[in-house]
Design an enzyme around this catalytic site. Sequence first.
Site, PDB file in Angstrom:
ATOM      1  N   TYR A 211       6.945  -1.647   6.278  1.00 44.97           N
ATOM      2  CA  TYR A 211       5.745  -0.977   5.778  1.00 44.97           C
ATOM      3  C   TYR A 211       4.490  -1.572   6.410  1.00 44.97           C
ATOM      4  O   TYR A 211       3.556  -0.866   6.778  1.00 44.97           O
ATOM      5  CB  TYR A 211       5.710  -1.116   4.264  1.00 44.97           C
ATOM      6  CG  TYR A 211       4.699  -0.265   3.534  1.00 44.97           C
ATOM      7  CD1 TYR A 211       4.654   1.116   3.671  1.00 44.97           C
ATOM      8  CD2 TYR A 211       3.809  -0.853   2.630  1.00 44.97           C
ATOM      9  CE1 TYR A 211       3.757   1.892   2.963  1.00 44.97           C
ATOM     10  CE2 TYR A 211       2.899  -0.088   1.910  1.00 44.97           C
ATOM     11  CZ  TYR A 211       2.874   1.274   2.080  1.00 44.97           C
ATOM     12  OH  TYR A 211       1.974   2.041   1.372  1.00 44.97           O
TER      13      TYR A 211
ATOM     14  N   HIS B 253      -4.873  -4.847   0.671  1.00 43.71           N
ATOM     15  CA  HIS B 253      -3.904  -4.269  -0.252  1.00 43.71           C
ATOM     16  C   HIS B 253      -2.556  -4.955  -0.039  1.00 43.71           C
ATOM     17  O   HIS B 253      -2.112  -5.136   1.093  1.00 43.71           O
ATOM     18  CB  HIS B 253      -3.745  -2.767  -0.009  1.00 43.71           C
ATOM     19  CG  HIS B 253      -4.820  -1.945  -0.640  1.00 43.71           C
ATOM     20  ND1 HIS B 253      -4.555  -0.767  -1.300  1.00 43.71           N
ATOM     21  CD2 HIS B 253      -6.158  -2.121  -0.714  1.00 43.71           C
ATOM     22  CE1 HIS B 253      -5.695  -0.248  -1.757  1.00 43.71           C
ATOM     23  NE2 HIS B 253      -6.671  -1.051  -1.407  1.00 43.71           N
TER      24      HIS B 253
END
Length: 407
Positions: A404, A75
């Site tokens: 992140y 992802h």
Amino acid sequence: MATAQVGVVILGAGPAGLVLGNLLLDRGIDCVILERRDRGAVEGRARAGFLAAHSVRVLTEHGLAAGLLARGRTHTSCLFRSDRGEFTLDYGKSGLGEPHTVYPQQELVRDLIAEYLRRGGEIRFGAEAEEVTEEAAEGRVRVRVRGGADVTGRYAAGCDGHRGTGRAALTARGTRTARWDHGVSWLAVLVAAPPSLAAVGYALHERGFAGHMARTATVTRYYLQCPRGTDPADWSEDRIWTELATRLRTAEFGPLRHGPVLEKAVVDLRSDVLESPGAGRLWLAGDAAGLISPSAAKGANLAVLQAELLALALEGALAHGDRTGLARYAADCLPRVWRAHEFSHWMSGLLHGPADPHGASTGTGTDSGTGGGDQARYGRALQYARLESLRTSRTHQDFFAENYTGI
């Protein structure tokens, strides 16, 4: 009566304990893993599934990544929804350009158990550690097992979670803890349905946060912000899907793929960090060393990081008589741990609306759950200002991407 002494007694067969055990065996250090649950429970427990690039590198370098490389899904983007629209952030093209690999934690655990046993390691399922005692004069640590023989080792590694015996033994010595309650709870729902979005989805709504996290091609994780003290039994499948549709704004962006609810539980977002993850002959990794809120999916990645560092430190002490690595373990871990906590805390502020004047979290599923008054309006405006900055600022996007996916 105690068993023969081993190099390291590992408490807990989660990611931290299993990665540590595999790395120790790879370095010729004998160890035994004590796990209070049976194997089926360990291998079947659905947990997080986002692995950072660092975690994938560690697992790959040590021959532990065959499953995730074959079946994991890369992802590189996530999307945000609110009453101001939707935007997708391609973090794979920002910051350090690193992706996530989505691989359900229970599948990773199964892989790690199989590899540990293949390497000749011993796991004792159904063996609950009751007490960890350091016997300094003998240069060892003793673990008392409920209903079984004591196990002794040169060192013990507490990887048995936030409420485990390893953490309890260390804090009983006076190790202090820094704590934070985010004042937010999530209803975590696992459904037998394909992902409905092309990416991880974060929805900001006056009724509370909602999240969409892909797990596999047939299973999806959803989150719904809810009041502290919520009973999952109060949430029927119809209520769950209705609330998800509202907060994810399906009338505007398209329907969700439905399926039966496999699991539902309430998670209170709390964080803590021990001031030192070990001392003497007892050292901790994973949730035992510190609990991090799930808002940025850092828990499993911190476990892999700490397991790698602790394996190197224990190898130095046991194979070479060099305790430098153990002496540096806290200094090596804690800056990266606190960086993860800072970003997780920032994410919590981005995703969740202001608390009401009495300190209860938002997300009741009713219009009264958002808090009222000037402070609530101020907090809500700040939340949307953060989101707008993330949408428009490349500097902010680079910050987000690096943190992140980083650890």
